[in-house]
Design a protein around this motif. Structure first.
Motif, mmCIF file in Angstrom:
data_model
loop_
_atom_site.group_PDB
_atom_site.id
_atom_site.type_symbol
_atom_site.label_atom_id
_atom_site.label_comp_id
_atom_site.label_asym_id
_atom_site.label_seq_id
_atom_site.Cartn_x
_atom_site.Cartn_y
_atom_site.Cartn_z
ATOM 1 N N UNK A 2 -34.880 -41.116 20.777
ATOM 2 C CA UNK A 2 -36.057 -40.343 20.360
ATOM 3 C C UNK A 2 -35.625 -39.229 19.402
ATOM 4 N N UNK A 3 -34.483 -38.617 19.691
ATOM 5 C CA UNK A 3 -33.966 -37.551 18.824
ATOM 6 C C UNK A 3 -33.669 -38.091 17.425
ATOM 7 N N UNK A 4 -33.066 -39.286 17.341
ATOM 8 C CA UNK A 4 -32.769 -39.899 16.034
ATOM 9 C C UNK A 4 -34.040 -40.058 15.210
ATOM 10 N N UNK A 5 -35.115 -40.499 15.869
ATOM 11 C CA UNK A 5 -36.369 -40.714 15.136
ATOM 12 C C UNK A 5 -36.922 -39.393 14.621
ATOM 13 N N UNK A 14 -26.418 -48.238 15.623
ATOM 14 C CA UNK A 14 -25.317 -48.347 16.588
ATOM 15 C C UNK A 14 -25.789 -47.989 17.999
ATOM 16 N N UNK A 15 -26.514 -46.886 18.120
ATOM 17 C CA UNK A 15 -26.944 -46.424 19.451
ATOM 18 C C UNK A 15 -27.884 -47.440 20.101
ATOM 19 N N UNK A 70 -30.070 -42.345 30.643
ATOM 20 C CA UNK A 70 -31.172 -41.406 30.382
ATOM 21 C C UNK A 70 -30.927 -40.643 29.087
ATOM 22 N N UNK A 71 -29.667 -40.203 28.896
ATOM 23 C CA UNK A 71 -29.439 -39.445 27.651
ATOM 24 C C UNK A 71 -29.513 -40.339 26.425
ATOM 25 N N UNK A 72 -29.223 -41.630 26.579
ATOM 26 C CA UNK A 72 -29.369 -42.540 25.429
ATOM 27 C C UNK A 72 -30.837 -42.692 25.034
ATOM 28 N N UNK A 103 -25.736 -31.857 20.229
ATOM 29 C CA UNK A 103 -26.035 -33.061 21.010
ATOM 30 C C UNK A 103 -24.772 -33.645 21.635
ATOM 31 N N UNK A 104 -23.703 -33.730 20.832
ATOM 32 C CA UNK A 104 -22.459 -34.334 21.351
ATOM 33 C C UNK A 104 -21.359 -33.312 21.634
ATOM 34 N N UNK A 105 -21.460 -32.166 20.978
ATOM 35 C CA UNK A 105 -20.355 -31.200 21.100
ATOM 36 C C UNK A 105 -20.518 -30.211 22.234
#
Ligand SMILES: Cc1ncc(CO)c(N)n1
Length: 226
Positions: free
Chosen positions: A96-99, A56-57, A89-91, A173-175
């Motif tokens: 990279x964080x997902x990986x 999705x991202x 930039x945060x995307x 990350x999101x909260x």
């Protein structure tokens, strides 16, 4: 005194959150997220979510690019561009964080097929990328997508929550308050655009908001394995 059309003292966005409260609640306090916050989450559901959200991202990047393009063409406020560029930039950081997170959980990210709910959500994003979609509509959807995650994961950071330690990074990350400020900036942009929008655009933006909530609920359901 500043007049705010039909929504009283509240901005449009706040008034929609209020008028669509039950749907908003289903999207932001879904059993999947409640399960993270009380520690009962099924880790196989979390892993499924991780792999699907990576897909999705990746789709979210061209969507944000389309919002940036609309800001460049139609916005009367230069700071929109800065805020959206910060989002881009945060995307990049997020992918990279997902990986990294996927390798920590031993989750495969390559060759994974998007599930139905994900496909439908990505198709919806694509419909919003069309040039004929107004900036006010696109930025409202963008705000909603980011805010559902902000509200959801900030619940897991509450002092009363029992979020497992190994899921804290995801929730932060999101909260985080930082991500919350970013969502507030997006809300201000959307409200400003909606203040000057025609009734037709306002109607389309509200529809997009509700569609985002529906897609988010379906995405959480899919992650739960339903
Ligand atoms: C499904 C979904 N909605 C919202 C976000 C927030 O970026 C995300 N990563 N994934």
């Amino acid at each position: 005194m500043e007049s705010r059309s039909s929504s009283g003292d509240m901005g449009r966005i706040a008034s929609w959150v209020k008028s669509h409260r039950p749907m908003y609640h289903r999207a932001t306090q879904h059993p999947f997220v409640v399960g993270i916050s009380d520690g009962s989450v099924d880790l196989s559901a979390f892993k499924r979510w991780l792999a699907q959200d990576y897909i999705f991202v990746k789709e979210f990047v061209p969507f944000l690019a389309s919002v940036l393009l609309k800001a460049w063409k139609h916005s009367d406020d230069e700071s929109d561009m800065e805020i959206l560029l910060g989002g881009m930039t945060s995307l990049s950081d997020e992918l990279a964080w997902f990986r990294k997170e996927a390798s920590k959980w031993d989750v495969k990210l390559v060759g994974i097929a998007p599930q139905q709910a994900n496909l439908e959500y990505c198709r919806f994003l694509q419909s919003l990328m069309l040039p004929e979609v107004d900036y006010a509509v696109a930025i409202t959807a963008f705000w909603a997508i980011e805010t559902v995650y902000q509200e959801s994961f900030s619940l897991c950071l509450d002092s009363s929550s029992k979020t497992p330690e190994e899921l804290m990074e995801t929730c932060q990350r999101w909260g985080s308050a930082n991500f919350g400020h970013y969502c507030c900036s997006l809300q201000k942009i959307a409200d400003r655009c909606l203040e000057k929008a025609s009734s037709d655009i306002i109607r389309k933006a509200e529809e997009a908001f509700v569609c985002v909530l529906e897609h988010e609920v379906n995405f959480w359901n899919m992650s739960c394995g339903e």
